[in-house]
Design a protein around this motif. Structure first.
Motif, PDB file in Angstrom:
ATOM      1  N   MET A 153     111.790 109.827  44.886  1.00 45.71           N
ATOM      2  CA  MET A 153     111.712 109.709  46.432  1.00 45.71           C
ATOM      3  C   MET A 153     113.258 109.985  47.036  1.00 45.71           C
ATOM      4  N   GLU A 154     114.418 109.625  46.525  1.00 44.12           N
ATOM      5  CA  GLU A 154     115.469 109.828  46.861  1.00 44.12           C
ATOM      6  C   GLU A 154     115.831 111.387  46.685  1.00 44.12           C
ATOM      7  N   ALA A 155     115.510 112.319  45.704  1.00 35.25           N
ATOM      8  CA  ALA A 155     115.760 113.634  45.601  1.00 35.25           C
ATOM      9  C   ALA A 155     114.883 114.560  46.782  1.00 35.25           C
ATOM     10  N   ALA A 156     113.669 113.963  46.773  1.00 31.64           N
ATOM     11  CA  ALA A 156     112.783 114.578  47.927  1.00 31.64           C
ATOM     12  C   ALA A 156     113.166 114.043  49.283  1.00 31.64           C
ATOM     13  N   GLY A 157     114.231 113.040  49.636  1.00 32.75           N
ATOM     14  CA  GLY A 157     114.137 112.678  50.928  1.00 32.75           C
ATOM     15  C   GLY A 157     113.107 111.936  51.222  1.00 32.75           C
ATOM     16  N   VAL A 158     112.140 111.416  50.490  1.00 32.30           N
ATOM     17  CA  VAL A 158     111.141 110.455  51.105  1.00 32.30           C
ATOM     18  C   VAL A 158     111.381 109.007  51.274  1.00 32.30           C
ATOM     19  N   LYS A 159     111.491 108.463  52.524  1.00 37.44           N
ATOM     20  CA  LYS A 159     112.054 107.249  52.714  1.00 37.44           C
ATOM     21  C   LYS A 159     110.833 106.184  52.774  1.00 37.44           C
ATOM     22  N   ARG A 160     109.461 106.437  52.711  1.00 36.30           N
ATOM     23  CA  ARG A 160     108.627 105.264  52.892  1.00 36.30           C
ATOM     24  C   ARG A 160     107.813 105.014  51.635  1.00 36.30           C
ATOM     25  N   ILE A 161     107.572 103.906  51.296  1.00 26.17           N
ATOM     26  CA  ILE A 161     106.679 103.392  50.134  1.00 26.17           C
ATOM     27  C   ILE A 161     106.052 102.276  50.257  1.00 26.17           C
ATOM     28  N   VAL A 162     104.935 102.085  50.098  1.00 24.50           N
ATOM     29  CA  VAL A 162     104.262 100.740  50.051  1.00 24.50           C
ATOM     30  C   VAL A 162     103.696 100.886  48.724  1.00 24.50           C
ATOM     31  N   TYR A 163     104.030  99.344  48.254  1.00 27.27           N
ATOM     32  CA  TYR A 163     103.784  98.886  46.609  1.00 27.27           C
ATOM     33  C   TYR A 163     102.933  98.006  46.496  1.00 27.27           C
TER      34      TYR A 163
ATOM     35  N   PHE B  64     105.798 108.681  33.337  1.00 23.90           N
ATOM     36  CA  PHE B  64     107.078 108.662  32.531  1.00 23.90           C
ATOM     37  C   PHE B  64     107.915 109.780  32.629  1.00 23.90           C
ATOM     38  N   ASP B  65     107.385 110.990  33.095  1.00 26.30           N
ATOM     39  CA  ASP B  65     108.078 112.067  33.146  1.00 26.30           C
ATOM     40  C   ASP B  65     108.826 112.151  34.366  1.00 26.30           C
ATOM     41  N   GLU B  66     110.098 112.117  34.434  1.00 28.79           N
ATOM     42  CA  GLU B  66     110.848 111.946  35.479  1.00 28.79           C
ATOM     43  C   GLU B  66     110.875 113.275  36.578  1.00 28.79           C
ATOM     44  N   ALA B  67     110.905 114.279  35.710  1.00 32.01           N
ATOM     45  CA  ALA B  67     110.881 115.815  36.701  1.00 32.01           C
ATOM     46  C   ALA B  67     109.731 115.907  37.264  1.00 32.01           C
TER      47      ALA B  67
ATOM     48  N   ALA C 194     106.336 115.924  42.254  1.00 37.47           N
ATOM     49  CA  ALA C 194     104.910 115.796  42.791  1.00 37.47           C
ATOM     50  C   ALA C 194     105.328 115.226  44.142  1.00 37.47           C
ATOM     51  N   ILE C 195     106.338 114.272  44.337  1.00 34.77           N
ATOM     52  CA  ILE C 195     106.752 113.765  45.469  1.00 34.77           C
ATOM     53  C   ILE C 195     107.306 114.626  46.697  1.00 34.77           C
ATOM     54  N   ASN C 196     107.797 115.727  46.192  1.00 35.19           N
ATOM     55  CA  ASN C 196     108.497 116.436  47.145  1.00 35.19           C
ATOM     56  C   ASN C 196     107.416 116.870  48.244  1.00 35.19           C
ATOM     57  N   GLY C 197     107.636 116.872  49.534  1.00 38.02           N
ATOM     58  CA  GLY C 197     106.948 117.310  50.569  1.00 38.02           C
ATOM     59  C   GLY C 197     105.850 116.449  51.111  1.00 38.02           C
ATOM     60  N   HIS C 198     105.888 115.141  50.473  1.00 38.77           N
ATOM     61  CA  HIS C 198     105.169 114.257  51.195  1.00 38.77           C
ATOM     62  C   HIS C 198     105.815 113.125  52.123  1.00 38.77           C
ATOM     63  N   ASP C 199     105.086 112.448  52.984  1.00 33.96           N
ATOM     64  CA  ASP C 199     105.535 111.808  53.758  1.00 33.96           C
ATOM     65  C   ASP C 199     105.754 110.072  53.561  1.00 33.96           C
ATOM     66  N   ALA C 200     104.983 109.886  52.496  1.00 31.69           N
ATOM     67  CA  ALA C 200     105.164 108.242  51.925  1.00 31.69           C
ATOM     68  C   ALA C 200     104.552 108.291  50.577  1.00 31.69           C
ATOM     69  N   VAL C 201     105.244 107.475  49.951  1.00 33.54           N
ATOM     70  CA  VAL C 201     104.470 107.092  48.485  1.00 33.54           C
ATOM     71  C   VAL C 201     103.967 105.675  48.480  1.00 33.54           C
ATOM     72  N   VAL C 202     102.746 105.855  47.506  1.00 28.98           N
ATOM     73  CA  VAL C 202     101.914 104.725  47.477  1.00 28.98           C
ATOM     74  C   VAL C 202     101.776 104.180  46.152  1.00 28.98           C
ATOM     75  N   SER C 203     102.588 103.091  45.677  1.00 27.55           N
ATOM     76  CA  SER C 203     102.521 102.741  44.378  1.00 27.55           C
ATOM     77  C   SER C 203     101.284 101.436  43.911  1.00 27.55           C
ATOM     78  N   CYS C 204     100.420 102.152  43.208  1.00 26.36           N
ATOM     79  CA  CYS C 204      99.640 100.839  42.831  1.00 26.36           C
ATOM     80  C   CYS C 204      99.610 100.638  41.333  1.00 26.36           C
ATOM     81  N   ILE C 205     100.445 101.063  40.635  1.00 21.58           N
ATOM     82  CA  ILE C 205     100.885 101.092  38.917  1.00 21.58           C
ATOM     83  C   ILE C 205     100.862  99.804  38.600  1.00 21.58           C
ATOM     84  N   GLY C 206     100.381  99.682  37.254  1.00 21.06           N
ATOM     85  CA  GLY C 206     100.295  98.523  36.482  1.00 21.06           C
ATOM     86  C   GLY C 206     100.778  98.737  35.222  1.00 21.06           C
ATOM     87  N   SER C 207     100.866  97.773  34.246  1.00 23.58           N
ATOM     88  CA  SER C 207     101.118  97.935  33.028  1.00 23.58           C
ATOM     89  C   SER C 207     100.369  98.921  32.179  1.00 23.58           C
TER      90      SER C 207
END
Length: 206
Positions: free
Chosen positions: A93-103, A51-54, A59-72
């Protein structure tokens, strides 16, 4: 690849981290409670709140891809928690320039489960499905390459590699699928272009 995983302490997330490490990926987990993470060797663990946007963006900065397995989550915001975390991930992702996500979402987010029983299931899961849908609408409005997994019911059974995929609706078997198989799909989708910008239904073959 350098991967950052959100929801890494959940059932699918735990399996994904284990498989990704075994395949030689560099894995970072962003978790509220690190002690819940089963795999800690060769994992970069960042303790934080999605929930902490900053914190998410950093944390995302410097990665090639994001994997989201989040739940309620529990608490007063439990019916909007997924979309709030999803928005933070998308903005990060937008701020870090990361384009790839699997959700990892759920069957029913597109109203695609047929029949009377399907309508009953979607009604029963109305709030989490609506929450996932809102998160995905925000993420997909960004300039991203996405893969969405829509598993049927999840089960804690051993990995099955013969699971069924459907790009259009739900798989014909409509059977619950092992969490490990969903994790396997997410990892596979990261490096197979046929899953780029696709939403894929998943079910056990048997």
């Amino acid at each position: 690849m350098k991967l950052i995983v959100f929801g890494a302490t959940g059932g699918v997330g735990q399996e994904f981290v284990k498989m990704a490490i075994k395949q030689g990926h560099k894995v970072t987990t962003f978790v509220r409670t690190p002690e819940k993470l089963h795999t800690k060797v060769d994992v970069n663990i960042i303790q934080g709140d999605a929930f902490d946007e900053a914190a998410v963006a950093q944390a995302i900065n410097g990665h090639d891809a994001v994997v989201s397995c989040i739940g309620s989550t529990e608490g007063p915001e439990k019916h909007t928690s997924i979309q709030k975390m999803g928005r933070n991930i998308a903005d990060g992702m937008e701020a870090a320039g990361v384009k790839r996500i699997v959700y990892c979402a759920s069957a029913g987010i597109n109203g695609e489960i047929p029949g009377i029983s399907g309508k009953m299931v979607m009604k029963m899961l109305e709030k989490p499905l609506k929450d996932h849908r809102a998160a995905l609408d925000y993420i997909l409005a960004k300039d991203v390459i996405y893969t969405i997994a829509r598993p049927m019911g999840l089960k804690n059974t051993p990995l099955e590699l013969d699971y069924v995929e459907s790009f259009d609706s739900v798989p014909h078997t409509a059977r619950s699928i092992p969490r490990a198989s969903v994790a396997h799909f997410l990892l596979k989708a990261l490096t197979d272009e046929k899953y780029d910008n696709q939403s894929v239904g998943l079910a056990s073959a048997k």
